[in-house]
Design an enzyme around this catalytic site. Structure first.
Site, PDB file in Angstrom:
ATOM      1  N   HIS A  58     -43.369  48.777  -1.384  1.00 43.58           N
ATOM      2  CA  HIS A  58     -44.184  47.633  -1.782  1.00 43.58           C
ATOM      3  C   HIS A  58     -45.448  48.068  -2.520  1.00 43.58           C
ATOM      4  O   HIS A  58     -45.879  47.414  -3.464  1.00 43.58           O
ATOM      5  CB  HIS A  58     -44.568  46.815  -0.551  1.00 43.58           C
ATOM      6  CG  HIS A  58     -45.357  45.584  -0.871  1.00 43.58           C
ATOM      7  ND1 HIS A  58     -44.780  44.425  -1.320  1.00 43.58           N
ATOM      8  CD2 HIS A  58     -46.697  45.335  -0.823  1.00 43.58           C
ATOM      9  CE1 HIS A  58     -45.718  43.512  -1.526  1.00 43.58           C
ATOM     10  NE2 HIS A  58     -46.882  44.041  -1.233  1.00 43.58           N
TER      11      HIS A  58
ATOM     12  N   HIS B  86     -44.106  37.405  -0.760  1.00 43.02           N
ATOM     13  CA  HIS B  86     -44.318  37.549   0.687  1.00 43.02           C
ATOM     14  C   HIS B  86     -43.014  37.156   1.379  1.00 43.02           C
ATOM     15  O   HIS B  86     -42.990  36.317   2.274  1.00 43.02           O
ATOM     16  CB  HIS B  86     -45.490  36.683   1.150  1.00 43.02           C
ATOM     17  CG  HIS B  86     -46.528  37.453   1.907  1.00 43.02           C
ATOM     18  ND1 HIS B  86     -47.054  37.057   3.104  1.00 43.02           N
ATOM     19  CD2 HIS B  86     -47.127  38.650   1.639  1.00 43.02           C
ATOM     20  CE1 HIS B  86     -47.940  37.936   3.531  1.00 43.02           C
ATOM     21  NE2 HIS B  86     -48.003  38.911   2.654  1.00 43.02           N
TER      22      HIS B  86
END
Length: 749
Positions: free
Chosen positions: A55, A104
């Site tokens: 990420h 998210h």
């Protein structure tokens, strides 16, 4: 337990460390030892593990993402490009706009409300960190099958989280999408975007320069609610056999964020900040290492001065925590008192936790003991780079050969009518008002267009009426059939949506959602989609200002459809001239712009009527998209069109239904001679739009289209209280409205 200091680490090289449990590979751990010339301390290991996660480091994707910088030249509007918290573009009159889309996804599956809420909070802070006032948010969403029991758990929670956080911040939610598909069942996609506005001179960057300048952490206290957080959750697939990751989901407080926003804007106004970074993914590990890495010196941090919600947190946990509503500022010593004074005024906790040094290291201390001594670039910007193997999957040929154009079609007007109602009432084509009504779309009073318009639009100057528009699009079904073309179609649709409202497309942000990069088939999809998007941006002249990559979106070995979501930002010099979707005035003429071909691969009709995915997606013609956009913008600017709607999911009939229902007026249509009514209504050929043209403007409009070489076909007139296709069928607007509006409440509420 003895504190793992730098000295202790140097003396105990063989001490076992939990590198695998923290998500590091053996060769990555070996590389860390090589960089440091010793084993890392526990705190250093924590920092590297989160910052080298998929990420945060983009280790599997950055070799492909570099195309955005190599292929797409920055245009005159670009002020800040890839590499900062968000891109910034010049929109005229001294204004600059910053925008970005982030993901998210995994946190929102585990804890839908907080996962989605903190997604909004994080993207808002990215925009704030650039020096801008956030003015609007958007939310591209993907869920599993609409009738699946778990969708009833995930969707309401996500929507409530987005609405709850954004509404409390007082930010209008002006756009986005909601798509249902079984491939997202275990991996919903919760992407969030934000737009911010500032003057050119107000741009701030994330860097720590100037020895002696103070490092100030301000905002919420640090807790254990987000340890590892998105940096860990987004770096591996879900697997039912693994322990729950619920503690890793962050918890948001929008009221604290609102105070943080106003406090930050005031310290910006008084020019008290030399550098700034929000605390999002990887928390303090990210903020300290990135600020130091981008600056001209080193940094020393006293970690025990960090305000805590939980006094039992270890140094490693403090560094890994992704607790929300926090920022880190670099402030000159003589400005510290005023900075702290403003924070106190806004009831925002602020603490000097360190200072910029004239060295080259990031040094972190815990009660006087050194626990971190690293080169900051090695943490923030020099993580692993993987050239993952990729290969076109062996099933791709069979998928493309399964041609949707050969599926059984309606043979009569009655069958056509029935299938139209079926598509209009399907979850993906039905009204999303149940969702969007939970968002405040008009707070602040500057929203000009919002869902279900083609793109959201906000006014940014009340005197001149300068405005910006933003549209997000992405069709995973198209990308599954052909990821190169699918990414280009996503860009084309967002570009077309912005132009349909009258705004000129300027720049792009993206959120690239894919499965595991360790699967060569998924990596091929990613490589092709990235190549396609870069090539298309090059052709259209829309630079990529930044974005996000979300990988490991799969459960076990089942990946989501490749889903490149593309956001296009546009500018309009006078929002009073925007073009809405609604057919608001009877008697106006309906024109179809562009060419309609027999293109049904990946279409809404093939999905709804036949539960089929196969064939090829619509052909992409980027020069046609550019021409169509020019026509739509000119028609808006010169008052030649009162309504416009792009053609995409569901084809012409879906666009007509939405324009008719939005304006409360029906339409009478004539199928052009020699054209199959079914193809006319359901084809999803790209590069098309419908417009309603006042009769007084028809000649001027058709002359413009003819002079520029854009096909423009008069197909009907705005009239009555039904959609009437001559010789085929008639459907009352009341029947269409029932079909369109009752689906989502019936499935979810």
């Amino acid at each position: 337990m003895t504190l793992d200091t730098v000295k202790h680490a140097a003396k105990t090289p063989e001490a076992e460390q939990p590198w695998a449990e923290l998500g590091l590979k053996q060769d990555e751990y070996a590389r860390i030892r090589e960089i440091l010339g010793r084993r890392p301390t526990g705190a250093e290991l924590a920092m590297y593990s989160v910052m080298w996660s998929e990420h945060c480091s983009y280790k599997s994707s950055k070799v492909h993402l570099k195309q955005f910088g190599e292929k797409v030249p920055e245009n005159d509007a670009m002020l800040v490009g890839i590499g900062e918290n968000a891109g910034v573009v010049d929109v005229g009159q001294g204004y600059a706009v910053t925008f970005k889309v982030e993901s998210h996804n995994h946190p929102s599956y585990i804890e839908p409300y907080q996962g989605a809420a903190t997604g909004v909070g994080g993207i808002v802070r990215d925009i704030l960190a650039m020096g801008a006032r956030p003015v609007a948010v958007v939310d591209p969403l993907r869920f599993g099958a609409a009738d699946h029991p778990d969708t009833k758990r995930v969707l309401p929670g996500v929507v409530a989280g987005i609405g709850g956080y954004g509404n409390c911040l007082g930010l209008p939610n002006i756009g986005g999408e909601v798509v249902f598909d079984a491939c997202y069942q275990g991996n919903p996609l919760v992407n969030a975007g934000c737009i911010g506005v500032m003057k050119h001179e107000d741009i701030h960057l994330a860097k720590a320069s100037g020895a002696g300048n103070k490092v100030i952490l301000y905002g919420a206290r640090t807790g254990g609610d987000g340890i590892g957080g998105v940096s860990v959750l987004a770096s591996e697939t879900f697997d039912d056999t693994k322990p729950t990751k619920r503690p890793a989901v962050q918890v948001g407080d929008p009221f604290q964020e609102k105070l943080l926003i106003e406090c930050t804007l005031e310290v910006f106004k008084e020019q008290l900040v030399a550098g700034i970074q929000d605390l999002g993914g990887a928390g303090l590990s990210c903020a300290t290492s990135e600020l130091a890495s981008a600056g001209s010196g080193g940094m020393r941090v006293e970690l025990d001065t960090v305000p805590l919600r939980d006094s039992s947190l270890s140094p490693e946990e403090i560094l890994m925590s992704e607790s929300q509503e926090r920022m880190c500022a670099i402030v000159e010593p003589d400005k510290v008192d005023r900075f702290l004074e403003i924070c106190e005024k806004w009831d925002v906790i602020a603490t000097v936790i360190g200072e910029v040094t004239d060295g080259t290291r990031l040094e972190i201390f815990w009660h006087g003991e050194q626990i971190v001594d690293v080169p900051p670039r090695s943490v923030a910007h020099e993580g692993p780079t993987y050239h993952r193997p990729y290969a076109r999957p062996d099933w791709q040929d069979a998928l493309q050969a399964d041609d949707a154009n050969k599926l059984a079609r309606p043979a009569t007007g009655d069958e056509l009518r029935a299938q139209i109602l079926q598509v209009v009432a399907s979850p993906n084509q039905a009204s999303k008002a149940w969702i969007t009504d939970q968002y405040d779309r008009f707070v602040q009073g500057n929203t000009v267009l919002a869902q279900p318009e083609d793109s959201g639009m906000v006014r940014i100057d009340e005197e001149t009426n300068l405005g910006v528009a933003l549209a997000t699009d992405g069709n995973g079904r198209f990308a599954k059939l052909d990821p190169y073309a699918g990414a280009q179609l996503a860009l084309a649709e967002a570009y077309r949506n912005v132009a349909a409202t009258g705004a000129k497309p300027l720049a792009v942000s993206d959120c690239l959602n894919f499965g595991s990069p360790e699967d060569p088939a998924v990596m091929w999809q990613f490589a092709e989609a990235t190549r396609g998007l870069a090539d298309a941006c090059q052709t259209l002249g829309t630079p990529v200002t930044g974005g996000n990559v979300s990988l490991y979106n799969q459960t076990g070995d089942v990946a989501i459809h490749p889903t490149p979501v593309v956001a296009v930002l546009g500018v309009i010099d006078d929002v009073n001239r925007r073009t809405p979707v609604a057919f608001a005035e009877a008697g106006q003429l309906i024109y179809l712009l562009g060419d309609t071909k027999e293109e049904l691969g990946g279409s809404a009709w093939s999905q709804v009527v036949h539960d089929h995915l196969g064939g090829l997606p619509p052909e992409v013609d980027l020069e046609r998209e550019r021409l169509l956009a020019e026509i739509l913008i000119s028609a808006s600017r010169d008052g030649m069109a009162d309504a416009a709607h792009d053609l995409s999911d569901g084809g012409l009939i879906q666009a007509l239904v939405e324009s008719c229902l939005r304006g409360g007026n029906g339409a009478r249509l004539v199928v052009p001679e020699g054209v199959d009514p079914f193809v006319f209504l359901f084809s999803e050929s790209a590069g098309r739009a419908i417009v309603s043209v006042p009769r007084s403007e028809e000649l001027r409009f058709t002359d413009m289209c003819g002079a520029r070489g854009l096909p423009a076909t008069r197909i009907g007139v705005v009239d009555g209280d039904a959609i009437d296709v001559q010789g085929q069928f008639s459907i009352a607007l009341s029947e269409l409205r029932t079909a369109h509006e009752e689906t989502i409440p019936g499935l979810i509420a």
